[in-house]
Scaffold this motif. Structure first.
Motif, PDB file in Angstrom:
ATOM      1  N   GLY A  94      23.682   5.236 -13.047  1.00 56.25           N
ATOM      2  CA  GLY A  94      24.950   5.102 -13.751  1.00 56.25           C
ATOM      3  C   GLY A  94      25.437   6.425 -14.297  1.00 56.25           C
ATOM      4  N   ALA A  95      26.745   6.588 -14.334  1.00 50.80           N
ATOM      5  CA  ALA A  95      27.330   7.841 -14.819  1.00 50.80           C
ATOM      6  C   ALA A  95      27.022   8.031 -16.303  1.00 50.80           C
ATOM      7  CB  ALA A  95      28.838   7.842 -14.585  1.00 50.80           C
ATOM      8  N   ARG A  96      26.688   9.264 -16.660  1.00 44.37           N
ATOM      9  CA  ARG A  96      26.399   9.585 -18.054  1.00 44.37           C
ATOM     10  C   ARG A  96      27.709   9.784 -18.826  1.00 44.37           C
ATOM     11  NH1 ARG A  96      23.183  14.579 -18.782  1.00 44.37           N
ATOM     12  NH2 ARG A  96      22.531  13.661 -20.740  1.00 44.37           N
ATOM     13  N   LYS A  97      27.737   9.256 -20.040  1.00 46.76           N
ATOM     14  CA  LYS A  97      28.914   9.449 -20.875  1.00 46.76           C
ATOM     15  C   LYS A  97      28.921  10.870 -21.438  1.00 46.76           C
ATOM     16  CE  LYS A  97      29.379   4.619 -22.279  1.00 46.76           C
ATOM     17  NZ  LYS A  97      29.428   3.662 -23.419  1.00 46.76           N
ATOM     18  N   ALA A  98      30.086  11.473 -21.403  1.00 49.29           N
ATOM     19  CA  ALA A  98      30.213  12.836 -21.917  1.00 49.29           C
ATOM     20  C   ALA A  98      29.997  12.837 -23.429  1.00 49.29           C
ATOM     21  CB  ALA A  98      31.585  13.394 -21.574  1.00 49.29           C
ATOM     22  N   LYS A  99      29.166  13.746 -23.888  1.00 52.64           N
ATOM     23  CA  LYS A  99      28.880  13.857 -25.314  1.00 52.64           C
ATOM     24  C   LYS A  99      29.734  14.990 -25.894  1.00 52.64           C
ATOM     25  CE  LYS A  99      25.155  14.992 -28.531  1.00 52.64           C
ATOM     26  NZ  LYS A  99      23.758  15.456 -28.647  1.00 52.64           N
ATOM     27  N   PRO A 100      30.565  14.702 -26.878  1.00 52.85           N
ATOM     28  CA  PRO A 100      31.406  15.774 -27.446  1.00 52.85           C
ATOM     29  C   PRO A 100      30.569  16.821 -28.155  1.00 52.85           C
ATOM     30  CG  PRO A 100      31.574  13.773 -28.757  1.00 52.85           C
ATOM     31  CD  PRO A 100      30.788  13.396 -27.536  1.00 52.85           C
ATOM     32  N   LEU A 101      31.023  18.057 -28.106  1.00 54.88           N
ATOM     33  CA  LEU A 101      30.330  19.159 -28.766  1.00 54.88           C
ATOM     34  C   LEU A 101      30.551  19.092 -30.272  1.00 54.88           C
ATOM     35  CD1 LEU A 101      31.334  22.095 -26.391  1.00 54.88           C
ATOM     36  CD2 LEU A 101      29.208  20.809 -26.359  1.00 54.88           C
ATOM     37  N   ASP A 102      29.492  19.376 -31.012  1.00 57.75           N
ATOM     38  CA  ASP A 102      29.685  19.486 -32.456  1.00 57.75           C
ATOM     39  C   ASP A 102      30.181  20.896 -32.791  1.00 57.75           C
ATOM     40  OD1 ASP A 102      27.461  21.246 -32.603  1.00 57.75           O
ATOM     41  OD2 ASP A 102      26.082  19.567 -32.819  1.00 57.75           O
ATOM     42  N   SER A 103      30.469  21.125 -34.056  1.00 58.36           N
ATOM     43  CA  SER A 103      31.078  22.402 -34.454  1.00 58.36           C
ATOM     44  C   SER A 103      30.139  23.575 -34.188  1.00 58.36           C
ATOM     45  CB  SER A 103      31.459  22.353 -35.933  1.00 58.36           C
ATOM     46  OG  SER A 103      30.306  22.076 -36.728  1.00 58.36           O
ATOM     47  N   GLY A 104      28.835  23.382 -34.397  1.00 51.21           N
ATOM     48  CA  GLY A 104      27.890  24.472 -34.163  1.00 51.21           C
ATOM     49  C   GLY A 104      27.807  24.852 -32.693  1.00 51.21           C
ATOM     50  N   GLU A 105      27.820  23.836 -31.790  1.00 52.97           N
ATOM     51  CA  GLU A 105      27.765  24.111 -30.353  1.00 52.97           C
ATOM     52  C   GLU A 105      29.039  24.802 -29.883  1.00 52.97           C
ATOM     53  OE1 GLU A 105      24.911  20.412 -28.898  1.00 52.97           O
ATOM     54  OE2 GLU A 105      27.058  20.080 -29.208  1.00 52.97           O
ATOM     55  N   SER A 106      30.178  24.342 -30.378  1.00 56.14           N
ATOM     56  CA  SER A 106      31.451  24.978 -30.012  1.00 56.14           C
ATOM     57  C   SER A 106      31.476  26.436 -30.453  1.00 56.14           C
ATOM     58  CB  SER A 106      32.616  24.215 -30.649  1.00 56.14           C
ATOM     59  OG  SER A 106      32.676  22.895 -30.169  1.00 56.14           O
ATOM     60  N   GLU A 107      31.004  26.686 -31.672  1.00 50.28           N
ATOM     61  CA  GLU A 107      30.988  28.059 -32.179  1.00 50.28           C
ATOM     62  C   GLU A 107      30.074  28.940 -31.325  1.00 50.28           C
ATOM     63  OE1 GLU A 107      29.812  30.507 -36.273  1.00 50.28           O
ATOM     64  OE2 GLU A 107      29.736  28.309 -36.221  1.00 50.28           O
ATOM     65  N   LEU A 108      28.913  28.408 -30.936  1.00 48.22           N
ATOM     66  CA  LEU A 108      27.975  29.162 -30.108  1.00 48.22           C
ATOM     67  C   LEU A 108      28.618  29.532 -28.763  1.00 48.22           C
ATOM     68  CD1 LEU A 108      25.117  30.217 -29.374  1.00 48.22           C
ATOM     69  CD2 LEU A 108      24.629  27.908 -28.532  1.00 48.22           C
ATOM     70  N   LEU A 109      29.257  28.568 -28.111  1.00 50.56           N
ATOM     71  CA  LEU A 109      29.854  28.821 -26.797  1.00 50.56           C
ATOM     72  C   LEU A 109      31.000  29.820 -26.892  1.00 50.56           C
ATOM     73  CD1 LEU A 109      29.880  25.224 -25.253  1.00 50.56           C
ATOM     74  CD2 LEU A 109      28.381  27.127 -24.669  1.00 50.56           C
ATOM     75  N   LEU A 110      31.833  29.690 -27.922  1.00 49.27           N
ATOM     76  CA  LEU A 110      32.951  30.620 -28.084  1.00 49.27           C
ATOM     77  C   LEU A 110      32.456  32.036 -28.361  1.00 49.27           C
ATOM     78  CD1 LEU A 110      35.399  28.404 -30.165  1.00 49.27           C
ATOM     79  CD2 LEU A 110      35.735  29.207 -27.829  1.00 49.27           C
ATOM     80  N   ARG A 111      31.380  32.146 -29.139  1.00 49.18           N
ATOM     81  CA  ARG A 111      30.824  33.467 -29.439  1.00 49.18           C
ATOM     82  C   ARG A 111      30.250  34.102 -28.168  1.00 49.18           C
ATOM     83  NH1 ARG A 111      27.987  31.948 -33.397  1.00 49.18           N
ATOM     84  NH2 ARG A 111      25.913  31.911 -32.457  1.00 49.18           N
ATOM     85  N   ARG A 112      29.534  33.317 -27.374  1.00 52.69           N
ATOM     86  CA  ARG A 112      28.991  33.839 -26.120  1.00 52.69           C
ATOM     87  C   ARG A 112      30.116  34.238 -25.161  1.00 52.69           C
ATOM     88  NH1 ARG A 112      25.285  34.591 -28.731  1.00 52.69           N
ATOM     89  NH2 ARG A 112      23.221  33.608 -28.660  1.00 52.69           N
ATOM     90  N   ALA A 113      31.158  33.432 -25.087  1.00 53.24           N
ATOM     91  CA  ALA A 113      32.289  33.755 -24.210  1.00 53.24           C
ATOM     92  C   ALA A 113      32.952  35.068 -24.640  1.00 53.24           C
ATOM     93  CB  ALA A 113      33.305  32.617 -24.220  1.00 53.24           C
ATOM     94  N   ALA A 114      33.078  35.262 -25.945  1.00 52.05           N
ATOM     95  CA  ALA A 114      33.673  36.500 -26.449  1.00 52.05           C
ATOM     96  C   ALA A 114      32.800  37.705 -26.107  1.00 52.05           C
ATOM     97  CB  ALA A 114      33.888  36.403 -27.962  1.00 52.05           C
ATOM     98  N   GLU A 115      31.466  37.533 -26.209  1.00 49.17           N
ATOM     99  CA  GLU A 115      30.561  38.639 -25.868  1.00 49.17           C
ATOM    100  C   GLU A 115      30.657  38.985 -24.392  1.00 49.17           C
ATOM    101  OE1 GLU A 115      26.816  37.163 -27.090  1.00 49.17           O
ATOM    102  OE2 GLU A 115      27.140  37.515 -29.233  1.00 49.17           O
ATOM    103  N   ILE A 116      30.734  37.973 -23.536  1.00 50.08           N
ATOM    104  CA  ILE A 116      30.862  38.223 -22.091  1.00 50.08           C
ATOM    105  C   ILE A 116      32.170  38.945 -21.788  1.00 50.08           C
ATOM    106  CG2 ILE A 116      31.135  37.068 -19.839  1.00 50.08           C
ATOM    107  CD1 ILE A 116      29.271  34.866 -20.919  1.00 50.08           C
ATOM    108  N   ARG A 117      33.239  38.505 -22.445  1.00 51.14           N
ATOM    109  CA  ARG A 117      34.536  39.131 -22.233  1.00 51.14           C
ATOM    110  C   ARG A 117      34.517  40.605 -22.660  1.00 51.14           C
ATOM    111  NH1 ARG A 117      38.859  39.832 -19.256  1.00 51.14           N
ATOM    112  NH2 ARG A 117      40.678  40.488 -20.437  1.00 51.14           N
ATOM    113  N   ARG A 118      33.885  40.873 -23.813  1.00 49.32           N
ATOM    114  CA  ARG A 118      33.819  42.259 -24.281  1.00 49.32           C
ATOM    115  C   ARG A 118      32.986  43.108 -23.334  1.00 49.32           C
ATOM    116  NH1 ARG A 118      33.256  39.913 -29.481  1.00 49.32           N
ATOM    117  NH2 ARG A 118      30.987  40.224 -29.424  1.00 49.32           N
ATOM    118  N   TYR A 119      31.917  42.533 -22.779  1.00 54.75           N
ATOM    119  CA  TYR A 119      31.081  43.285 -21.819  1.00 54.75           C
ATOM    120  C   TYR A 119      31.912  43.726 -20.616  1.00 54.75           C
ATOM    121  CZ  TYR A 119      27.757  44.070 -18.057  1.00 54.75           C
ATOM    122  OH  TYR A 119      27.075  44.607 -16.990  1.00 54.75           O
TER     123      TYR A 119
END
Length: 495
Positions: A468-493
């Motif tokens: 059965g298909a897995r239900k998408a789990k929404p990101l909490d605020s800490g996970e969103s912050e982590l992903l955005l910070r990593r994306a910003a670091e990659i962009r700066r690189y």
């Protein structure tokens, strides 16, 4: 829809391989499904529409894209009109086209004149993804002087260099984490050359790494060794023979990603087809004259040996359940040890690494707990694995020795996925397991046998639940912050 998705993917591959230059061309090698007629009006409309889309892609990107098609021919194997020799025939026809020989392949879209002088083909399945720069690395490996194939004209076999080169094939992260079934059965997904094995036993020991159907093929070597060698309508797993005669090379530092079946029905349908192909290759073990080298014969036999393993494990357990004595108990303990070998091997590996994990955490199962979970899941599906193995072997032998029909019967991954919808479809595919497990429940002499039989009777229900298909789990605020910070670091690189 499949053609539209493939064209979009080819455009992505071109962007990912733009460092290779204009000589890397991209094409779709399309076959129509078998039918009662050679070409219908609907077929013509489908082909013309796909050709128009390919032409539009060429106009937008400045050329370099092709559409290859073939007419159906009457097949005595199936009693219908079908593409000649399916995928093997398509590859052979393309090699003949590139070499300027007579062929039934038609260039329906693209500039045919630019194909002249092409010496290498990079074959990909519809669900294979070409990673950035992987094509260039594979081409560079193919052009290395030590890897250029040398053909023995008397034996018709590559004796130096490699006629085919195939990269590592990993499972794409999205298909491996699609549901609970893929998390349990798919290999560890994603690219991680530091935390996973990159070797191949036959390549390391004998400089012959086989072939898995995806990789670079040398056109001249293919025609010289296999142009008229393989009998028509007999070989299903042709890539095993192609790797044997062309001295396949395994390129461990180049990786492509592939899809994975999303449910038990499509997974075991694929295994059934693979086992039938391994059985149909057995006559090549006994051919004389222009025969295979001993190591390639052993490889073909080893594939058949692996196909027998699930049935052997099931028989070992079943013998103990029905006839409990010291001998059957010892056989069952040996089978249990074989089942637990992957977890034991992983545990020893962690012990010698001082217990440190080398893979980042993800939705995929990992660690010793993940390996143990896979072992217990495999035990739950052991009856289905055994039935798939035995039925495939018996069916292949019947077709080879008695009916001489339907030897090339197979389905694409997309067709298998469409079959496996719903609990009713799962039960229809797995009813033999329920039947034989019911007999085991009725006649078992041990409590363990009755418990195992009840679990195996529930195999269709378990398979449906895991798929059965897995239900998408929404990101909490800490996970969103982590992903955005990593994306910003990659962009700066990259800036």
């Amino acid at each position: 829809k499949a053609a539209d998705g493939a064209l979009r993917r080819l455009e992505e591959f071109r962007a990912a391989s733009r460092g290779c230059g204009e000589n890397l061309l991209f094409g779709l090698l399309c076959d129509l499904p078998e039918s009662g007629e050679t070409l219908s009006h609907a077929d013509r409309a489908l082909l013309d529409g796909t050709a128009a889309k390919t032409d539009a892609l060429n106009a937008r990107c400045g050329g370099g894209f092709y559409l290859f098609t073939r007419d159906r021919l009457y097949s005595r194997d199936s009693g219908k009109f079908a593409p000649w020799e399916r995928k093997r025939g398509a590859t052979l026809e393309l090699c003949r086209l590139l070499a300027g020989e007579s062929t039934g392949l038609c260039v329906r879209a693209g500039e045919a004149a630019k194909l002249r002088g092409t010496h290498h083909i990079l074959t990909l399945d519809a669900d294979t993804r070409l990673e950035p720069e992987s094509a260039g690395k594979l081409i560079g490996t193919a052009l290395h002087p030590l890897n250029r194939p040398a053909v023995d004209p008397k034996k018709g076999i590559v004796f130096r260099g490699h006629g085919v080169l195939h990269p590592r094939i990993a499972v794409s992260l999205d298909s491996a984490c699609r549901n609970d079934f893929t998390r349990l059965f798919a290999p560890a997904p994603g690219g991680d050359p530091y935390g996973s094995d990159a070797g191949e036993v036959y390549m390391d020991a004998f400089q012959s790494g086989g072939f898995a159907g995806k990789g670079r093929i040398h056109v001249g070597a293919y025609l010289a060794c296999l142009g008229k060698r393989i009998p028509e309508g007999r070989v299903l797993s042709h890539d095993a023979l192609e790797g044997a005669f062309l001295r396949g090379g395994y390129v461990s530092d180049v990786e492509l990603t592939d899809g994975f079946p999303s449910g038990a029905v499509s997974y075991y349908a694929r295994a059934h087809r693979w086992i039938r192909g391994d059985v149909q290759n057995l006559p090549w073990l006994f051919r004389r004259g222009r025969a295979l080298p001993p190591v390639e014969r052993w490889r073909l036999f080893d594939s058949f040996r692996r196909a027998l393993l699930p049935a052997g494990l099931f028989v070992s357990f079943g013998a103990w359940f029905l006839f409990p004595n010291a001998a059957t108990q010892a056989a069952a303990l040996c089978a249990l040890l074989v089942l637990f070998l992957p977890a034991l091997r992983y545990g020893l590996g962690v012990l010698f690494r001082d217990g440190r994990e080398t893979r980042y955490k993800s939705a995929a199962l990992h660690g010793l707990g993940g390996e143990l979970t896979r072992v217990f899941t495999r035990a739950l599906f052991l009856a289905e694995e055994a039935w798939t193995s035995v039925s495939a072997i018996v069916l292949a032998l019947w077709r080879m020795g008695v009916s001489h029909r339907r030897l090339l019967l197979w389905q694409t991954a997309e067709q298998s996925e469409r079959r496996s919808a719903g609990l009713a479809g799962t039960f229809a595919a797995m009813w033999p397991v329920v039947y034989f497990s019911g007999l085991l429940l009725a006649f078992s002499q041990t409590f363990a046998g009755r418990a195992a039989a009840i679990c195996w009777i529930a195999t269709p229900l378990i398979a449906h639940r895991l798929g059965g298909a897995r239900k998408a789990k929404p990101l909490d605020s800490g996970e969103s912050e982590l992903l955005l910070r990593r994306a910003a670091e990659i962009r700066r690189y990259f800036r």
